[in-house]
Design an enzyme around this catalytic site. Sequence first.
Site, mmCIF file in Angstrom:
data_model
loop_
_atom_site.group_PDB
_atom_site.id
_atom_site.type_symbol
_atom_site.label_atom_id
_atom_site.label_comp_id
_atom_site.label_asym_id
_atom_site.label_seq_id
_atom_site.Cartn_x
_atom_site.Cartn_y
_atom_site.Cartn_z
ATOM 1 N N THR A 115 0.838 -1.192 0.000
ATOM 2 C CA THR A 115 0.000 0.000 0.000
ATOM 3 C C THR A 115 0.877 1.248 0.000
ATOM 4 O O THR A 115 2.081 1.177 0.249
ATOM 5 C CB THR A 115 -0.923 0.020 1.233
ATOM 6 O OG1 THR A 115 -0.113 0.111 2.422
ATOM 7 C CG2 THR A 115 -1.765 -1.246 1.305
ATOM 8 N N GLU A 160 -5.677 -3.602 -1.788
ATOM 9 C CA GLU A 160 -6.209 -4.774 -1.091
ATOM 10 C C GLU A 160 -7.276 -5.515 -1.887
ATOM 11 O O GLU A 160 -7.667 -6.632 -1.511
ATOM 12 C CB GLU A 160 -6.802 -4.345 0.259
ATOM 13 C CG GLU A 160 -5.775 -3.826 1.258
ATOM 14 C CD GLU A 160 -5.514 -2.334 1.149
ATOM 15 O OE1 GLU A 160 -4.941 -1.762 2.086
ATOM 16 O OE2 GLU A 160 -5.883 -1.736 0.102
ATOM 17 N N LYS A 182 -15.608 16.988 10.428
ATOM 18 C CA LYS A 182 -16.732 16.976 11.373
ATOM 19 C C LYS A 182 -16.807 18.344 12.022
ATOM 20 O O LYS A 182 -16.033 18.675 12.914
ATOM 21 C CB LYS A 182 -16.558 15.884 12.425
ATOM 22 C CG LYS A 182 -17.847 15.606 13.187
ATOM 23 C CD LYS A 182 -17.776 14.324 13.997
ATOM 24 C CE LYS A 182 -19.153 13.965 14.551
ATOM 25 N NZ LYS A 182 -19.138 12.680 15.297
ATOM 26 N N TRP A 191 -21.124 16.036 9.542
ATOM 27 C CA TRP A 191 -20.086 15.616 8.610
ATOM 28 C C TRP A 191 -20.123 16.441 7.330
ATOM 29 O O TRP A 191 -21.193 16.720 6.784
ATOM 30 C CB TRP A 191 -20.251 14.139 8.249
ATOM 31 C CG TRP A 191 -19.983 13.180 9.378
ATOM 32 C CD1 TRP A 191 -20.893 12.406 10.027
ATOM 33 C CD2 TRP A 191 -18.712 12.884 9.977
ATOM 34 N NE1 TRP A 191 -20.272 11.654 11.000
ATOM 35 C CE2 TRP A 191 -18.942 11.926 10.990
ATOM 36 C CE3 TRP A 191 -17.415 13.347 9.763
ATOM 37 C CZ2 TRP A 191 -17.931 11.422 11.775
ATOM 38 C CZ3 TRP A 191 -16.402 12.846 10.543
ATOM 39 C CH2 TRP A 191 -16.654 11.896 11.544
#
Length: 547
Positions: A175, A321, A430, A435
Amino acid sequence: MDDYPLTLTHVVERAERFHGGREVISRRPDGSIARTTLGACARRARRLASALAGLGVGDGDRVATLLWNQAEHLELYFAVPAMGAVVHTLNPRLHPDGLAFIAADAQDRVIVVDESLLEVFAGFGDTHPFEHVIVVTHGGAVPDGMADYEDLIGRGAPVAWPVLDERRAAALCYTSGTTGRPKGVIYSHRALVLHSMAAALPDQLGVSARDTLLPVVPMFHANAWGLPYAAALIGARLVLPGPRLDPGSVLDLLAGERVTVTAGVPTVWMGMLAALDAEPRRWDLGRLDRLIVGGAAVPRSLLEGYDRHGLTVIQAWGMTETAPLGSVGRLPEDLDAGESDERYAFRARQGIAVPFMDIRARDDDGELVAWDDTAMGELEVRGPWVAAAYHNGQAPDSFTPDGWFRTGDIVRIDHRGCLRICDRAKDLVKSGGEWISSVDLENHLMAHPAVAEAAVVAVPDERWGERPLAVLTLKDGARTDPEELREHLATDFARWQLPERFEFVDVIPRTATGKFKKSVLRERYSATHLEDHDSNGHGPDGGSDLL
């Protein structure tokens, strides 16, 4: 039924037997073009496997690559898994410390390096005890103590491929490490074979033997989205662009080789669109059927821009992944005659899960969210090419007790099962308990005619906890100001969602895979943002009522 093993060996053998004459074109670092075929790559892979075995490479051993998108890389894609070893692609754009960590964590024994990347190798090669260093040359000399790639192949006798278990390791990729140390993902033969078949399906990436495929996405990044294996399986003509990925060079290849399918991250296509807008008659792209775009959310402005040139952008989503294909945004039949806004709204989403990929999303309370395109939650996935664990057992909490992978992407899912990536979990803002999606703000900002690129990050705020801050680059010669940008955003966002601060920069920092490096932006601007606010929470423009 026959218990037929799904191994990459059969992909390599099929390329050799049925698609042997299909061209593989590589652009070298100096810009010259080299031409070979899938059949020649497969035959050379047999000799390469013999030579690697002679160096002591055996079952399960890691063979690292430090190469561009080039024919030699494809030969290693073929040879190393088919001989029972593991091909480990290294990203030359990473910092030497990162490369040293990854090579050690993977326990690489041998590395194959393009001569144009020897300086990169020198930055970390001494920190890891590679048993053999093999150099792909383009007319240069091989340094002392290293082996010549062509000499090795010349000395190798063609091997007969061994019978392998489909669940054994075939490839290893790490990654990008944006939230910590990079983590290794080991792909099995079975995973990559099934991924290749799914990618080639008509309503997915639709790779056909009639296609000429140019993966701009690097072969060192999630197997170039599986496209080299899909091309070998199906018999597509393959164009490998090497290290030169500036807009003009990519456009020259697309036009000169009459490419029908290409794939890459949005930053590549943003630059290419600017070049096409500047010189629309310079390149003949009449054969280019579709541009597969992934790696970051695609703004509507990019879709509209390519539509102006008669070119179709198809958005896809995936991760290292997930090998990486997870979803594809093909327009459904019932929207063919839909209104323009409705069609763009669908195309700007990340699409519907590919076959055999299961999806769900879970909210902060641990409850599964409804597919109503309103509720938000973290996307979880499972499937035959989704990682079940990281190499060396890293980050075990990334996987649920019932075997799903926690992606870290915050999504909404509509009634069709179509994903809309709202943000990375760590990138949501936030503010006052509500949000705000940085991705939505970024896409709308990039629809402004003056804005080239935009990244939105959360910065601390004494009153609201966090507030969005926008970092932008402008198009050449363009001008705008925060007030104009707020007015532009106000057509789609409430006042409390709008950034109260805009930073104009020459370049937005990026990761080695081309994504915005938001961790750097958060660190850079968080302290200064707090300093610009007084104890009453007034912003730099004097506004305090954000609701």
